[in-house]
Motif scaffolding. Sequence first.
Motif, PDB file in Angstrom:
ATOM      1  N   SER A 178      -4.586   4.364  16.375  1.00 28.11           N
ATOM      2  CA  SER A 178      -3.172   4.730  15.843  1.00 28.11           C
ATOM      3  C   SER A 178      -3.230   4.343  14.239  1.00 28.11           C
ATOM      4  CB  SER A 178      -2.121   4.673  16.277  1.00 28.11           C
ATOM      5  OG  SER A 178      -1.419   3.672  16.507  1.00 28.11           O
ATOM      6  N   ASP A 179      -3.652   2.873  13.941  1.00 30.24           N
ATOM      7  CA  ASP A 179      -3.246   2.582  12.428  1.00 30.24           C
ATOM      8  C   ASP A 179      -4.367   1.460  12.065  1.00 30.24           C
ATOM      9  OD1 ASP A 179       0.043   3.311  11.577  1.00 30.24           O
ATOM     10  OD2 ASP A 179      -0.303   3.078  13.297  1.00 30.24           O
ATOM     11  N   LEU A 180      -4.475   2.085  10.859  1.00 30.93           N
ATOM     12  CA  LEU A 180      -5.788   1.302  10.178  1.00 30.93           C
ATOM     13  C   LEU A 180      -5.715   0.224   8.625  1.00 30.93           C
ATOM     14  CD1 LEU A 180      -9.390   2.945  11.289  1.00 30.93           C
ATOM     15  CD2 LEU A 180      -8.341   0.564  12.395  1.00 30.93           C
ATOM     16  N   VAL A 181      -5.904  -0.455   8.719  1.00 31.01           N
ATOM     17  CA  VAL A 181      -5.700  -1.815   7.379  1.00 31.01           C
ATOM     18  C   VAL A 181      -6.012  -0.183   5.899  1.00 31.01           C
ATOM     19  CG1 VAL A 181      -7.687  -3.320   6.818  1.00 31.01           C
ATOM     20  CG2 VAL A 181      -5.630  -4.141   6.162  1.00 31.01           C
ATOM     21  N   GLY A 182      -5.676  -1.036   5.130  1.00 24.81           N
ATOM     22  CA  GLY A 182      -6.116  -0.304   3.936  1.00 24.81           C
ATOM     23  C   GLY A 182      -5.172  -1.196   2.623  1.00 24.81           C
ATOM     24  N   ILE A 183      -5.169  -1.099   1.312  1.00 28.45           N
ATOM     25  CA  ILE A 183      -4.414  -1.406   0.368  1.00 28.45           C
ATOM     26  C   ILE A 183      -5.038  -0.184  -0.740  1.00 28.45           C
ATOM     27  CG2 ILE A 183      -4.538  -2.958  -1.572  1.00 28.45           C
ATOM     28  CD1 ILE A 183      -5.878  -5.034   0.111  1.00 28.45           C
ATOM     29  N   SER A 184      -3.379   0.105  -1.194  1.00 23.69           N
ATOM     30  CA  SER A 184      -3.447   1.204  -2.258  1.00 23.69           C
ATOM     31  C   SER A 184      -3.189   0.990  -3.553  1.00 23.69           C
ATOM     32  CB  SER A 184      -2.082   2.449  -1.314  1.00 23.69           C
ATOM     33  OG  SER A 184      -3.613   2.745  -0.518  1.00 23.69           O
ATOM     34  N   VAL A 185      -3.779   1.750  -4.571  1.00 24.14           N
ATOM     35  CA  VAL A 185      -2.459   1.115  -6.285  1.00 24.14           C
ATOM     36  C   VAL A 185      -2.152   2.356  -6.423  1.00 24.14           C
ATOM     37  CG1 VAL A 185      -3.565   0.104  -8.502  1.00 24.14           C
ATOM     38  CG2 VAL A 185      -4.787  -0.852  -6.077  1.00 24.14           C
ATOM     39  N   PHE A 186      -1.288   1.718  -7.124  1.00 27.72           N
ATOM     40  CA  PHE A 186      -0.637   3.462  -7.960  1.00 27.72           C
ATOM     41  C   PHE A 186      -0.418   2.721  -8.886  1.00 27.72           C
ATOM     42  CE2 PHE A 186       0.361   3.553  -3.314  1.00 27.72           C
ATOM     43  CZ  PHE A 186      -0.034   5.239  -3.429  1.00 27.72           C
ATOM     44  N   ALA A 187       0.263   3.972 -10.081  1.00 23.94           N
ATOM     45  CA  ALA A 187       0.641   3.389 -11.754  1.00 23.94           C
ATOM     46  C   ALA A 187       1.830   4.445 -11.750  1.00 23.94           C
ATOM     47  CB  ALA A 187      -0.405   4.152 -12.644  1.00 23.94           C
ATOM     48  N   ARG A 188       2.494   4.046 -12.286  1.00 25.16           N
ATOM     49  CA  ARG A 188       3.967   5.229 -13.185  1.00 25.16           C
ATOM     50  C   ARG A 188       3.692   5.457 -14.428  1.00 25.16           C
ATOM     51  NH1 ARG A 188       9.817   3.867 -11.756  1.00 25.16           N
ATOM     52  NH2 ARG A 188      10.817   6.150 -12.156  1.00 25.16           N
ATOM     53  N   ASP A 189       3.232   6.181 -14.907  1.00 21.17           N
ATOM     54  CA  ASP A 189       3.806   6.220 -16.768  1.00 21.17           C
ATOM     55  C   ASP A 189       4.988   6.421 -17.021  1.00 21.17           C
ATOM     56  OD1 ASP A 189       4.522   8.606 -16.788  1.00 21.17           O
ATOM     57  OD2 ASP A 189       3.275   9.777 -16.961  1.00 21.17           O
ATOM     58  N   ASP A 190       5.663   6.639 -18.547  1.00 17.28           N
ATOM     59  CA  ASP A 190       6.561   6.757 -18.892  1.00 17.28           C
ATOM     60  C   ASP A 190       7.896   7.753 -19.203  1.00 17.28           C
ATOM     61  OD1 ASP A 190       5.987   4.209 -20.561  1.00 17.28           O
ATOM     62  OD2 ASP A 190       4.989   5.394 -22.300  1.00 17.28           O
ATOM     63  N   ALA A 191       7.275   8.838 -18.239  1.00 19.33           N
ATOM     64  CA  ALA A 191       7.462   9.618 -17.929  1.00 19.33           C
ATOM     65  C   ALA A 191       7.909   9.930 -16.864  1.00 19.33           C
ATOM     66  CB  ALA A 191       6.783  11.327 -17.891  1.00 19.33           C
ATOM     67  N   GLY A 192       7.971   8.691 -16.132  1.00 24.62           N
ATOM     68  CA  GLY A 192       7.428   8.362 -14.070  1.00 24.62           C
ATOM     69  C   GLY A 192       6.947   9.025 -13.465  1.00 24.62           C
ATOM     70  N   LYS A 193       6.060  10.200 -13.762  1.00 30.42           N
ATOM     71  CA  LYS A 193       4.910  10.654 -13.097  1.00 30.42           C
ATOM     72  C   LYS A 193       4.480   9.322 -12.467  1.00 30.42           C
ATOM     73  CE  LYS A 193       4.217  14.354 -15.275  1.00 30.42           C
ATOM     74  NZ  LYS A 193       3.128  15.740 -15.867  1.00 30.42           N
ATOM     75  N   VAL A 194       4.369   9.484 -11.092  1.00 31.11           N
ATOM     76  CA  VAL A 194       3.461   8.542  -9.923  1.00 31.11           C
ATOM     77  C   VAL A 194       1.802   9.176 -10.230  1.00 31.11           C
ATOM     78  CG1 VAL A 194       2.987   6.650  -8.132  1.00 31.11           C
ATOM     79  CG2 VAL A 194       5.466   7.813  -9.514  1.00 31.11           C
ATOM     80  N   PHE A 195       0.900   7.816 -10.402  1.00 30.88           N
ATOM     81  CA  PHE A 195      -0.517   8.876 -10.105  1.00 30.88           C
ATOM     82  C   PHE A 195      -1.281   7.439  -8.670  1.00 30.88           C
ATOM     83  CE2 PHE A 195       0.596   9.179 -14.447  1.00 30.88           C
ATOM     84  CZ  PHE A 195       0.542  10.424 -14.642  1.00 30.88           C
ATOM     85  N   HIS A 196      -1.990   7.595  -8.273  1.00 34.98           N
ATOM     86  CA  HIS A 196      -2.610   6.791  -7.135  1.00 34.98           C
ATOM     87  C   HIS A 196      -4.655   7.129  -7.791  1.00 34.98           C
ATOM     88  CE1 HIS A 196      -5.451   6.869  -2.861  1.00 34.98           C
ATOM     89  NE2 HIS A 196      -4.910   5.933  -3.444  1.00 34.98           N
ATOM     90  N   THR A 197      -4.518   5.397  -8.024  1.00 38.26           N
ATOM     91  CA  THR A 197      -5.694   4.926  -8.985  1.00 38.26           C
ATOM     92  C   THR A 197      -6.666   4.498  -8.618  1.00 38.26           C
ATOM     93  OG1 THR A 197      -4.570   2.995  -9.247  1.00 38.26           O
ATOM     94  CG2 THR A 197      -3.813   3.989 -10.511  1.00 38.26           C
ATOM     95  N   TYR A 198      -6.509   3.733  -6.584  1.00 35.25           N
ATOM     96  CA  TYR A 198      -7.016   3.501  -5.899  1.00 35.25           C
ATOM     97  C   TYR A 198      -7.025   2.611  -4.991  1.00 35.25           C
ATOM     98  CZ  TYR A 198     -10.745  -0.732  -4.938  1.00 35.25           C
ATOM     99  OH  TYR A 198     -11.752  -0.931  -4.034  1.00 35.25           O
ATOM    100  N   SER A 199      -7.656   3.515  -3.414  1.00 37.18           N
ATOM    101  CA  SER A 199      -7.401   2.657  -2.050  1.00 37.18           C
ATOM    102  C   SER A 199      -8.779   2.071  -1.988  1.00 37.18           C
ATOM    103  CB  SER A 199      -7.186   4.143  -1.760  1.00 37.18           C
ATOM    104  OG  SER A 199      -5.710   3.930  -1.263  1.00 37.18           O
ATOM    105  N   ALA A 200      -8.243   1.123  -1.238  1.00 41.45           N
ATOM    106  CA  ALA A 200      -9.465   0.487   0.306  1.00 41.45           C
ATOM    107  C   ALA A 200      -9.370  -0.070   1.341  1.00 41.45           C
ATOM    108  CB  ALA A 200      -9.852  -1.230  -1.194  1.00 41.45           C
ATOM    109  N   TYR A 201     -10.450  -0.202   1.739  1.00 41.41           N
ATOM    110  CA  TYR A 201     -10.039   0.245   3.621  1.00 41.41           C
ATOM    111  C   TYR A 201     -11.218  -1.125   3.861  1.00 41.41           C
ATOM    112  CZ  TYR A 201      -7.720   4.445   2.578  1.00 41.41           C
ATOM    113  OH  TYR A 201      -7.251   5.199   1.942  1.00 41.41           O
TER     114      TYR A 201
END
Length: 241
Positions: A178-201
């Motif tokens: 039901s669950d598998l491994v991964g790593i995800s990376v996010f960035a947050r700008d000065d306005a507080g918006k969050v972005f998904h930048t990368y994921s690896a599995y």
Amino acid sequence: MADATFRSQSHPVVAHAEWLAARREFLRKEKEFTRRRDELSAARRALPWEEVTKPYVFDGASGRRTLAELFDGCSQLIVYHFMFAPDWEAGCKSCSFWADSFNGIPLHLRHRDVSLVAISRAPLAKLQAYAKRMGWSFPWYSSQGSTFNFDLNVSFTPEEQAAGEAFYNYEKRRIPTSDLVGISVFARDDAGKVFHTYSAYARGVDMMNGAYHYLDLTPKGRDEDTQPGNPQAWVRRHDEY
């Protein structure tokens, strides 16, 4: 414990001058690999981002936190998707192998503007009990009740499990659990918006396991080719060896 025997007769043994010549030639290949890895890392940083608009909320030791709050004052966030489903009694033994190296990392990463957390679907009480058993202190949050794990393609619905395949590692493939491994990376700008930048599995998280890379330096290497179908069959939680 692995077989401690070793047969030097099966491997070339040479004088120092020949050993040094072979080592220098291999050093040339290592340096080329390092240069190519630097190029790949630069290309990774240049990938486009996607904005995260869902209001994800997680349970942690200090209460409920949004995804933006997990940045904890940093502009970059790394999430280790730790395999621990709500109905499991213990975390994945392979994820535990990776997580054994996490305790000392967050402090160093913060000095490069990065927050590191683990996130699992199991309820917080289970995560905390398991962390206590393992002696871990890194930040670990529960995404129970959230679609976060499903949206990041590391957890799978009952329908996907029944079908036996789902979207994982950027393609439709067989899923064994039901669950598998991964790593995800996010960035947050000065306005507080969050972005998904990368994921690896899958093998994409391999480079984050320091123990494996030490093993890669040794004559036997990872010594996993005797376990076809499940190379990590030898891995145990560190209190189970």
